[in-house]
Enzyme design. Structure first.
Site, short mmCIF file in Angstrom:
data_model
loop_
_atom_site.label_atom_id
_atom_site.label_comp_id
_atom_site.label_asym_id
_atom_site.label_seq_id
_atom_site.Cartn_x
_atom_site.Cartn_y
_atom_site.Cartn_z
N TYR A 50 0.81 -0.99 0.00
CA TYR A 50 -0.09 0.04 0.01
C TYR A 50 1.10 1.18 -0.04
CZ TYR A 50 -5.13 -0.86 0.03
OH TYR A 50 -6.12 -1.34 -0.17
N GLU A 104 -0.45 4.97 -0.77
CA GLU A 104 -1.21 6.13 -1.13
C GLU A 104 -0.31 7.20 -0.95
OE1 GLU A 104 -2.61 3.67 0.78
OE2 GLU A 104 -4.74 3.58 0.68
N ASP A 139 -5.62 13.42 -25.81
CA ASP A 139 -5.86 12.03 -25.27
C ASP A 139 -4.95 10.91 -26.36
OD1 ASP A 139 -6.49 9.29 -24.89
OD2 ASP A 139 -8.60 9.63 -24.48
N THR A 194 -2.94 5.55 -22.52
CA THR A 194 -2.73 4.49 -21.83
C THR A 194 -1.65 3.61 -22.25
OG1 THR A 194 -4.17 3.63 -23.83
CG2 THR A 194 -5.33 3.61 -21.58
N LYS A 222 -1.07 0.17 -25.12
CA LYS A 222 -1.63 -0.19 -26.72
C LYS A 222 -0.36 -0.15 -27.63
CE LYS A 222 -6.34 1.61 -26.29
NZ LYS A 222 -6.66 2.53 -24.83
N ARG A 268 -1.43 -2.66 -18.82
CA ARG A 268 -2.62 -2.11 -18.71
C ARG A 268 -2.53 -0.85 -17.79
NH1 ARG A 268 -5.48 -5.11 -21.87
NH2 ARG A 268 -6.91 -3.16 -22.07
#
Ligand code: DSN
Length: 410
Positions: A48, A50, A194, A220, A223, A229
Site C-alpha cells: 500500500y 497512497e 488523449d 494508456t 496499446k 494495462r
C-alpha cells in the site's frame, strides 16, 4: 512453476495459446514483453502506498518510491514532459482525473464525437464525461473523412469552451496538435490531448509530439506503448499539483505499484532505437495492409492511414455484411478484430458497417509488409466464404501457419 490452482492457470495457458495461434488485429492491443509481465506479476502488488514518492501515508515504501520515481523520470524524458503522474489505473481514469483537475461540473468542453472516432470519455452522454460536463462534439468532413479544423475553430468560437480535447479511438489519420493549440489560444481554452492510441508512435518519433502544445496529455500504457494495462498523465508544471491531487486523493486510493513498475520497464524499452524501428514498422505495416485490403474492394475510411489503425468500411466489399457478422466470421477463422461504426453509419454501434484493425500486435510478433498482404487475402477469403465451413477451416489453417512463424510468447 507447478500450480495448485490448476483450474485458473489452465485458463491463462489457454489464453496464451489463443494469443500465440490466432492473429491479434485489435488496434488497441499489443504483446507486452516478458520483463513487463514479470514486473506486473511481482511482489510490488503487496504494497500500500497512497500518496506520491517521499510523501506516503504508509511506511515501508522505500523501494516503491524508487520504482515510481524511476517510472516518472523515464516517462518525462521519453516525451519531454514537465510533469508526469503514472498512477491512473486506466486511460478512462487518467481522463477523469484531468477533467477533475481543471473543470467544474457543467463547464463546456469540445471533444471528438464518439460516432466519428472519439472516445466514451470525450463526452458520450452515457459516460461520466457527458453526464457531468457540457460537451460539444466535432467530427470529420463528409468529403474526405478527416478532422475539420475549421469546424473545431467555429465551434470553439460559438461555445467558448474551457477545454478542448483531442484524440480518438478510431481515426486513422494524424491529429495536428499545433492546429488545435492555435484554436485553444484564440478562445482562451485549455488543451488536452488523449494520446491513448498513439503514445507509442509519439515515443517512436512517427507521430507529432503533443506534449509541446497541449496543457495535458493522457495515454494508456498498453496499446502502441506496449506496456502493462494502465494510464499516465503528462502536464505542464503549473498543472502538476492539480493533476496529482485529482488522481489522489481525488479519484483513486492505493496505486497499483506492480503496474507502475511495469510502466517503468516499458518506458525503458520505448527509449531505444529498436522501439523507433518498431514504431516506424507499425505504420509501414498499416499502410501495406490498407493497400492490400483495397485490392479486395474493402474501402478504407479516409482512403488509408498515417498511423497504426485502419477503419474498414465493409459496404463496398459486401453491402449485406455488417461489422458484427464480419467479427464473428473472422473469429471463427482465428482473426481477432472488432466491429466499429464508420462515420455517419446507418447501422447501430452494436451492428456497425465497419471493422477497426491495427498493426501494433502483429508488428511486435515480427510480421512485415508481406504478411499484411497475406492477412488481407485470408480475411477476404474468410468473409467471402463465410457460409462454408470448409473455407473457414482452410483460412484457420493458413492463420495457424502464419502464427507458427510469428509467435509472441514461444
Ligand atoms: N478500448 C479502447 C479501444 O479499444 O480503443 C478505448 O478505451
Amino acid at each position: 512453476m507447478k500450480h495448485r490452482d490448476t483450474e485458473l492457470f489452465e485458463i491463462i495457458q489457454r489464453e496464451k495459446t489463443r494469443q500465440n495461434t490466432t492473429l491479434q488485429l485489435i488496434a488497441s492491443e499489443n504483446f507486452a514483453s516478458e520483463e513487463v509481465l514479470a514486473a506486473a506479476g511481482s511482489v510490488l502488488t503487496n504494497k500500500y502506498s497512497e500518496g506520491y514518492p517521499s510523501k506516503r501515508y504508509y511506511g515501508g515504501n522505500i523501494h516503491i518510491d524508487e520504482s515510481e520515481s524511476l517510472a516518472i523520470w523515464r516517462v518525462k524524458k521519453l516525451f519531454g514532459a514537465e510533469h508526469a503522474n503514472v498512477q491512473p489505473h486506466s486511460g478512462a481514469n487518467a481522463n477523469m482525473a484531468a477533467y477533475l483537475a481543471v473543470l467544474q461540473p457543467g463547464d463546456t468542453v469540445l471533444g471528438m464525437s464518439l460516432d466519428h472516432g472519439g472516445h466514451l470519455t470525450h463526452g458520450s452522454p452515457v459516460n461520466f464525461s457527458g453526464i457531468i460536463y457540457n460537451f460539444a462534439g466535432y467530427g470529420v468532413t463528409e468529403s474526405d473523412e478527416r478532422i475539420d479544423y475549421d469546424n473545431i475553430a467555429e465551434l470553439a468560437r460559438e461555445k467558448q469552451p474551457k477545454l478542448i480535447v483531442a484524440g480518438s479511438t478510431a481515426y486513422p489519420r494524424i491529429i495536428q496538435p499545433d492546429l488545435i493549440r492555435k484554436i485553444a489560444d484564440e478562445v482562451g481554452a485549455l488543451f488536452m490531448f488523449d494520446a491513448a492510441h498513439v503514445a507509442g508512435l509519439i515515443a517512436g518519433g512517427v507521430y507529432p509530439n503533443p506534449v509541446e502544445y497541449a496543457d495535458i496529455v493522457t495515454f494508456t500504457n498498453h496499446k502502441t506503448m506496449r506496456g502493462p494495462r494502465g494510464g499516465t498523465i503528462l502536464c505542464k508544471a503549473e498543472l502538476a499539483d492539480a493533476i496529482d491531487k485529482a488522481v489522489f486523493p481525488g479519484l483513486q486510493g492505493g496505486p497499483l505499484e506492480h503496474i507502475i513498475s511495469a510502466k517503468a520497464v516499458s518506458f525503458f524499452e520505448a527509449d531505444t532505437p529498436e522501439f523507433k524501428n518498431y514504431a516506424a514498422q507499425i505504420v509501414k505495416n498499416a499502410q501495406a495492409f490498407a493497400d492490400a485490403l483495397g485490392t479486395h474492394n474493402f474501402r478504407l475510411v479516409s482512403g488509408g492511414t498515417d498511423t497504426h489503425l485502419l477503419l474498414v468500411d465493409l459496404r463496398t466489399f459486401d453491402e449485406e455484411l455488417s461489422g458484427k457478422d464480419a467479427q464473428i466470421v473472422l473469429d471463427k477463422a482465428g482473426i481477432t478484430t472488432n466491429k466499429n461504426t464508420v462515420p455517419d453509419d446507418p447501422r447501430s454501434p452494436f451492428v456497425a458497417s465497419g471493422l477497426r484493425l491495427g498493426t501494433p500486435a502483429v508488428t511486435t510478433a515480427g510480421m512485415r509488409e508481406g504478411e499484411m498482404s497475406t492477412i488481407a487475402d485470408l480475411m477476404a477469403e474468410a468473409l467471402k466464404g463465410r457460409n462454408d465451413e470448409a473455407v473457414l477451416k482452410k483460412v484457420r489453417a493458413g492463420v495457424a501457419d502464419l502464427c507458427a512463424k510469428f509467435t509472441p510468447y514461444p
